[in-house]
Design a protein around this motif. Structure first.
Motif, mmCIF file in Angstrom:
data_model
loop_
_atom_site.group_PDB
_atom_site.id
_atom_site.type_symbol
_atom_site.label_atom_id
_atom_site.label_comp_id
_atom_site.label_asym_id
_atom_site.label_seq_id
_atom_site.Cartn_x
_atom_site.Cartn_y
_atom_site.Cartn_z
ATOM 1 N N TYR A 17 0.686 -1.052 0.150
ATOM 2 C CA TYR A 17 0.045 -0.024 -0.047
ATOM 3 C C TYR A 17 0.812 1.325 -0.148
ATOM 4 C CZ TYR A 17 1.295 -0.002 5.031
ATOM 5 O OH TYR A 17 1.766 0.228 6.217
ATOM 6 N N TRP A 18 1.992 1.220 0.424
ATOM 7 C CA TRP A 18 2.766 2.494 0.636
ATOM 8 C C TRP A 18 3.355 2.899 -0.928
ATOM 9 C CZ3 TRP A 18 4.051 -2.528 2.407
ATOM 10 C CH2 TRP A 18 4.952 -3.297 1.789
ATOM 11 N N HIS A 19 3.106 2.083 -2.024
ATOM 12 C CA HIS A 19 3.263 2.615 -3.129
ATOM 13 C C HIS A 19 2.341 3.510 -3.901
ATOM 14 C CE1 HIS A 19 7.063 0.646 -3.464
ATOM 15 N NE2 HIS A 19 6.578 -0.639 -3.387
ATOM 16 N N ASN A 20 1.065 3.422 -3.140
ATOM 17 C CA ASN A 20 0.088 4.071 -3.666
ATOM 18 C C ASN A 20 0.107 5.715 -3.317
ATOM 19 O OD1 ASN A 20 -2.622 5.280 -4.369
ATOM 20 N ND2 ASN A 20 -3.945 3.873 -3.141
ATOM 21 N N ARG A 21 0.337 6.432 -4.161
ATOM 22 C CA ARG A 21 0.661 7.833 -3.766
ATOM 23 C C ARG A 21 -0.651 8.516 -3.656
ATOM 24 N NH1 ARG A 21 6.037 10.043 -5.016
ATOM 25 N NH2 ARG A 21 7.346 7.870 -5.257
ATOM 26 N N ARG A 22 -1.854 8.096 -3.915
ATOM 27 C CA ARG A 22 -3.136 8.858 -3.577
ATOM 28 C C ARG A 22 -3.584 8.506 -2.251
ATOM 29 N NH1 ARG A 22 -6.885 7.675 -8.424
ATOM 30 N NH2 ARG A 22 -8.085 9.180 -7.324
ATOM 31 N N LEU A 23 -2.913 7.656 -1.477
ATOM 32 C CA LEU A 23 -3.394 6.949 -0.320
ATOM 33 C C LEU A 23 -3.800 8.158 0.728
ATOM 34 C CD1 LEU A 23 -4.089 4.099 0.903
ATOM 35 C CD2 LEU A 23 -1.974 4.217 2.225
ATOM 36 N N ALA A 24 -2.836 9.045 0.862
ATOM 37 C CA ALA A 24 -3.146 10.118 1.822
ATOM 38 C C ALA A 24 -4.322 11.026 1.532
ATOM 39 C CB ALA A 24 -1.885 11.002 2.094
ATOM 40 N N LEU A 25 -4.520 11.103 0.220
ATOM 41 C CA LEU A 25 -5.600 11.846 -0.031
ATOM 42 C C LEU A 25 -7.071 11.230 0.098
ATOM 43 C CD1 LEU A 25 -4.531 13.372 -3.474
ATOM 44 C CD2 LEU A 25 -4.644 14.594 -1.119
ATOM 45 N N HIS A 26 -7.006 9.746 0.199
ATOM 46 C CA HIS A 26 -8.390 9.132 0.319
ATOM 47 C C HIS A 26 -8.565 8.213 1.196
ATOM 48 C CE1 HIS A 26 -9.080 10.585 -3.847
ATOM 49 N NE2 HIS A 26 -8.006 10.272 -4.315
ATOM 50 N N ALA A 27 -7.535 7.736 1.825
ATOM 51 C CA ALA A 27 -7.805 6.629 3.151
ATOM 52 C C ALA A 27 -8.282 7.473 4.103
ATOM 53 C CB ALA A 27 -6.228 6.077 3.744
ATOM 54 N N PRO A 28 -9.291 6.852 4.847
ATOM 55 C CA PRO A 28 -10.345 7.500 5.858
ATOM 56 C C PRO A 28 -9.288 7.939 7.058
ATOM 57 C CG PRO A 28 -11.598 5.691 4.670
ATOM 58 C CD PRO A 28 -10.267 5.608 4.189
ATOM 59 N N PHE A 29 -8.593 6.590 7.202
ATOM 60 C CA PHE A 29 -7.953 6.721 8.726
ATOM 61 C C PHE A 29 -6.822 7.767 8.777
ATOM 62 C CE2 PHE A 29 -8.254 1.783 9.436
ATOM 63 C CZ PHE A 29 -9.713 2.154 9.774
ATOM 64 N N LEU A 30 -6.292 8.146 7.477
ATOM 65 C CA LEU A 30 -5.296 9.321 7.393
ATOM 66 C C LEU A 30 -6.217 10.760 7.343
ATOM 67 C CD1 LEU A 30 -2.549 8.120 4.792
ATOM 68 C CD2 LEU A 30 -2.707 8.094 7.372
ATOM 69 N N GLN A 31 -7.502 10.750 6.838
ATOM 70 C CA GLN A 31 -8.215 11.690 6.758
ATOM 71 C C GLN A 31 -8.573 12.295 8.333
ATOM 72 O OE1 GLN A 31 -9.242 13.706 4.294
ATOM 73 N NE2 GLN A 31 -8.455 12.496 2.801
ATOM 74 N N VAL A 32 -8.545 11.386 9.278
ATOM 75 C CA VAL A 32 -8.632 11.505 10.775
ATOM 76 C C VAL A 32 -7.557 12.484 11.144
ATOM 77 C CG1 VAL A 32 -8.415 10.541 13.045
ATOM 78 C CG2 VAL A 32 -9.870 9.357 11.224
ATOM 79 N N ALA A 33 -6.411 12.245 10.712
ATOM 80 C CA ALA A 33 -5.392 13.146 11.185
ATOM 81 C C ALA A 33 -5.315 14.704 10.506
ATOM 82 C CB ALA A 33 -3.923 12.466 10.690
ATOM 83 N N ARG A 34 -6.074 14.635 9.582
ATOM 84 C CA ARG A 34 -6.320 16.245 9.143
ATOM 85 C C ARG A 34 -7.316 16.970 9.968
ATOM 86 N NH1 ARG A 34 -3.995 16.175 4.151
ATOM 87 N NH2 ARG A 34 -3.773 14.372 2.858
ATOM 88 N N VAL A 35 -8.091 16.265 10.541
ATOM 89 C CA VAL A 35 -9.181 16.912 11.394
ATOM 90 C C VAL A 35 -9.072 16.822 13.017
ATOM 91 C CG1 VAL A 35 -10.808 16.844 9.475
ATOM 92 C CG2 VAL A 35 -10.926 15.053 11.158
#
Length: 247
Positions: free
Chosen positions: A65-83
């Motif tokens: 998964y770490w090769h997915n450059r779009r992960l941070a834009l779409h992964a819900p768990f990483l969206q948590v860190a934005r808010v």
């Protein structure tokens, strides 16, 4: 300097192991960590190998998964860190924490279990100076008692996540101080605050009773101290360091 860097990497490696062992101990054995969600590159060790390959395991061993450059834009768990800046848990398609939060309710996690196999998780966001936002996720295939696990272990996991992301950031020079002193004058801060509010150099000069050239002088000095490459980045870094409001 080389000795200090080696020591920093050694400390980071020990923290990686502690993070992994903490997940195993509470039944959330699958760990993913991102040192900066704005950076598409994964967290790597001193030899350049992703921790996701060398230390952490994921539900599907073949999923790089770490090769997915779009992960941070779409992964819900990483969206948590934005808010959020506090730990959260995931179960049954929803996110929760110790209090009611409309911010979490706005993140769509309905497909997480179906698409990843994760039934439960604890997410620990990390916010560091210089606007670095990271996260560590501990996940499992079973969703039993996740709220109880969260109540018992979230504080410790949040602390581990903070130590890991901060240690890795410093070891990889992400938090190295700029060449100038990280101390701004009152005028520099005033100019940055009005620039952050969208004012032009001329408008700032009128507000502060300064010439336009003097405003530019203060903004240029502030940018040099902050290690920025332009006005927008200077404002961003200043906000991350608490000199100006991010609102």
């Amino acid at each position: 300097m080389a000795i200090e860097r080696d020591q920093a990497w050694a400390e980071t490696t020990l923290l990686i192991e502690e993070v992994r062992e903490a997940g195993l101990a509470i039944g959330l054995p699958f760990v993913a960590a991102q040192g900066d969600i704005a950076d598409p590159e994964p967290m790597r060790d001193a030899d350049g190998r992703p921790y996701a390959e060398t230390h952490f395991q994921w539900l599907d061993p073949s999923d790089q998964y770490w090769h997915n450059r779009r992960l941070a834009l779409h992964a819900p768990f990483l969206q948590v860190a934005r808010v959020m800046a506090e730990p959260c848990f995931y179960a049954e398609g929803k996110l929760g924490t110790w209090r009611t939060s409309a911010l979490l309710d706005s993140i769509d996690c309905r497909q997480v279990t179906a698409t990843t196999g994760i039934a439960a998780a604890i997410i620990a966001p990390v916010h560091l100076p210089r606007a670095i936002v990271g996260a560590v996720v501990w996940a499992g295939r079973e969703g039993d008692a996740i709220e109880q696990k969260f109540a018992r272990h979230a504080v410790r996991l949040q602390g581990l996540a903070l130590k890991l992301v901060a240690s890795h950031a410093e070891a990889s020079s992400r938090l190295r101080a700029a060449s100038g002193p990280m101390v701004l004058t009152r005028r520099e801060v005033q100019c940055l605050r009005w620039a952050a509010a969208g004012k032009t150099d001329g408008e700032i000069g009128i507000i502060l009773s300064l010439s336009t050239s003097t405003v530019r002088f203060h903004l240029r000095n502030a940018g040099g101290k902050l290690g920025s490459t332009g006005r927008a980045q200077a404002i961003q870094i200043a906000a991350g360091l608490g000199f100006v409001s991010a609102r």
